[in-house]
Enzyme design. Structure first.
Site, PDB file in Angstrom:
ATOM      1  N   CYS A 185      -9.227   6.717   9.925  1.00  0.00           N
ATOM      2  CA  CYS A 185      -9.047   5.093   9.570  1.00  0.00           C
ATOM      3  C   CYS A 185      -7.517   3.851   9.794  1.00  0.00           C
ATOM      4  O   CYS A 185      -7.869   3.177   8.752  1.00  0.00           O
ATOM      5  CB  CYS A 185      -8.660   4.877   7.857  1.00  0.00           C
ATOM      6  SG  CYS A 185     -10.305   6.274   7.507  1.00  0.00           S
ATOM      7  N   LYS A 195      -3.384  11.339  -3.502  1.00  0.00           N
ATOM      8  CA  LYS A 195      -2.463  12.018  -2.113  1.00  0.00           C
ATOM      9  C   LYS A 195      -1.023  12.906  -2.972  1.00  0.00           C
ATOM     10  O   LYS A 195      -0.087  12.881  -2.015  1.00  0.00           O
ATOM     11  CB  LYS A 195      -2.123  11.055  -1.340  1.00  0.00           C
ATOM     12  CG  LYS A 195      -3.561  10.558  -0.837  1.00  0.00           C
ATOM     13  CD  LYS A 195      -3.351   9.503   0.335  1.00  0.00           C
ATOM     14  CE  LYS A 195      -4.615   9.026   0.372  1.00  0.00           C
ATOM     15  NZ  LYS A 195      -4.426   9.527   1.805  1.00  0.00           N
ATOM     16  N   ASP A 242       1.074  -1.078  -0.087  1.00  0.00           N
ATOM     17  CA  ASP A 242       0.057   0.316   0.004  1.00  0.00           C
ATOM     18  C   ASP A 242       0.859   1.511   0.160  1.00  0.00           C
ATOM     19  O   ASP A 242       1.223   2.024   1.338  1.00  0.00           O
ATOM     20  CB  ASP A 242      -0.517  -0.302   1.454  1.00  0.00           C
ATOM     21  CG  ASP A 242      -1.751   0.753   1.152  1.00  0.00           C
ATOM     22  OD1 ASP A 242      -1.517   2.093   1.112  1.00  0.00           O
ATOM     23  OD2 ASP A 242      -3.065   1.053   2.112  1.00  0.00           O
ATOM     24  N   GLN A 271       0.688   6.929   0.646  1.00  0.00           N
ATOM     25  CA  GLN A 271       1.904   7.409   2.218  1.00  0.00           C
ATOM     26  C   GLN A 271       2.799   7.719   1.045  1.00  0.00           C
ATOM     27  O   GLN A 271       3.502   8.709   1.392  1.00  0.00           O
ATOM     28  CB  GLN A 271       0.989   7.100   2.857  1.00  0.00           C
ATOM     29  CG  GLN A 271       0.268   7.241   3.978  1.00  0.00           C
ATOM     30  CD  GLN A 271      -0.561   8.813   4.111  1.00  0.00           C
ATOM     31  OE1 GLN A 271       0.425   9.799   3.635  1.00  0.00           O
ATOM     32  NE2 GLN A 271      -1.581   8.913   3.783  1.00  0.00           N
TER      33      GLN A 271
END
Ligand code: PLP
Length: 412
Positions: free
Chosen positions: A370, A232, A206, A209
């Site tokens: 989250c 993002k 993932d 970020q």
């Protein structure tokens, strides 16, 4: 005090690229410290999206007319740019999705049922965003697989000493985050993927970020899948991507059925295109994909290595200055720390603190981010998070510290 790093980039001048930074909020200049939730967009991305609607707007891959050809060319060029941006071998390894969440769900709903069986283990970590947890919960309920978690230490790093005992032959997938959205911890992705690969497990990273904040290269990481969101990393909302190794994607059944993903259709049965089209049913976010390509160009123009140094500089500076605020406690003190800091203040609920800051034009995020299991792990229901990006400055951090000091006084 943490010394400012010298950089070729004029970070203050670069702020001019972001029209929204001229906004005033509650009578104060906007300080936007919520980029981990969604980043701001430079004018070059906004211009490209506008240009698409003014000069190219048509559906892709279908029309035999000029506008459709222009839109298709631009859309496919963006796919190539994204592939180059992450070091994919081919543009065919890039599936456009709505973002990280959809990318992970795509894998959970297609690769999952085909390659996992009852009793198999999906290894995750305790620091996953709900997007990299709930899809696996749904899948494991459906097929009888089990979930297992790498614990998080008090300093916000993964308990890697437990990794080997968790990584047993039943583990068929290890899905984990590159950077924790709450704590900012950077995980050693390449090392973890290599260990998982050693026992034959597939890997999903993932990169929500990390993608816009540091160099990310799928060959160096060695993952099978990588998921991220455009919004993002300076691109519009509603667009993101799933990278998958071509042979892995090619073995997967379709995700959604509909137009564009078929070769032929009879009333009874259909046959499907190769990846990536097999996984892109219906009209995609064309403007989004084109905007994502422009965001890639923008970030490449600055260099993600430079952006990373800037993020780290701001983070180290903020961590030091925040020690001056009474009653403030930072969650996670990992040495490998990206540009997000979560903290709690004894006297104030995170929502109250975040709302207080907003009165002074300071945008942060308050809540569980989250990350409910991670918050529970740290014995809190939520935190306030300040997250930084290329358009933030040390002066803004000084202002944040002033505001937090006011808050400490107000709530005591
Ligand atoms: N994963 C991480 C680490 C995130 O930080 C986020 C968003 O905050 C997501 C997944 C979900 O991203 P999106 O909502 O863009 O799909």
């Amino acid at each position: 005090m943490h010394k400012a790093v010298k950089s070729q980039v004029d970070w203050t001048a670069l702020r001019e690229d972001f029209p929204i930074l001229r906004e005033r909020v509650n009578g104060h200049p906007l300080i936007y410290f919520d980029s981990a939730a969604s980043s701001q967009k430079p004018a070059s991305v906004l211009d490209v999206v506008r240009n698409y609607y003014e000069h190219e707007n048509a559906n892709v891959h279908r029309g035999l007319h000029a506008l459709s050809a222009r839109a298709t060319e631009h859309y496919e060029k963006s796919r190539q740019r994204v592939a180059d941006f992450i070091g994919a071998k081919s543009a065919d390894e890039i599936i456009f999705t709505r973002g990280t969440t959809e990318s992970i769900n795509l894998v959970a709903q297609t690769w999952g049922p085909k390659f996992l069986r009852a009793g198999d283990v999906i290894l995750l970590t305790e620091m996953e965003h709900h997007s990299n947890l709930v899809p696996w919960q749904l899948l494991s309920e459906r097929i009888g697989a089990q979930l297992r978690f790498v614990p998080v230490r008090d300093d916000g790093t993964l308990a890697l000493e437990k990794f080997s005992s968790l990584l047993t032959p039943e583990v068929k997938l290890f899905a984990f985050t590159h950077v924790s959205n709450s704590l900012g911890t950077i995980n050693p992705v390449a090392e973890l993927c290599a260990k998982a690969k050693n026992i034959g497990a597939a890997t999903l990273v993932d990169a929500a970020q990390s993608i816009g904040h540091m160099p990310v290269n799928v060959q160096e990481i060695g993952c099978d899948f990588l998921a991220f969101s455009g919004h993002k990393m300076c691109a519009p909302t509603g667009i993101g991507a799933l990278y998958g190794r071509f042979d892995v994607l090619d073995a997967m059944p379709p995700y959604q059925g509909g137009g564009e993903m078929i070769v032929s259709v009879t009333l009874e049965k259909s046959t499907f295109k190769k990846p990536p089209q097999r996984f892109e049913a219906g009209t995609p976010s064309i403007a989004g994909a084109i905007g994502l390509g422009a965001a890639v160009d923008y970030l490449e123009g600055i260099g993600r290595g430079e952006i990373f140094k800037h993020d780290v500089d701001l983070t180290q500076y903020a961590l030091e200055r925040m020690k001056e605020v009474p009653g403030l406690r930072v969650l996670g003190t990992a040495k490998e720390h990206a540009g997000a800091i979560s903290f709690v203040m004894d006297a104030a609920h995170p929502h109250d603190l975040t709302t207080f800051a907003d009165r002074y034009g300071l945008a942060m995020r308050g809540g569980h981010h989250c990350n409910q299991p991670l918050m529970r792990r740290f014995g809190v229901t939520g935190s306030t998070r300040a997250s930084f990006y290329l358009y933030n400055t040390r002066e803004e951090i000084d202002r944040m510290v002033e505001i937090l000091q006011k808050a400490a006084n107000f709530f005591k």
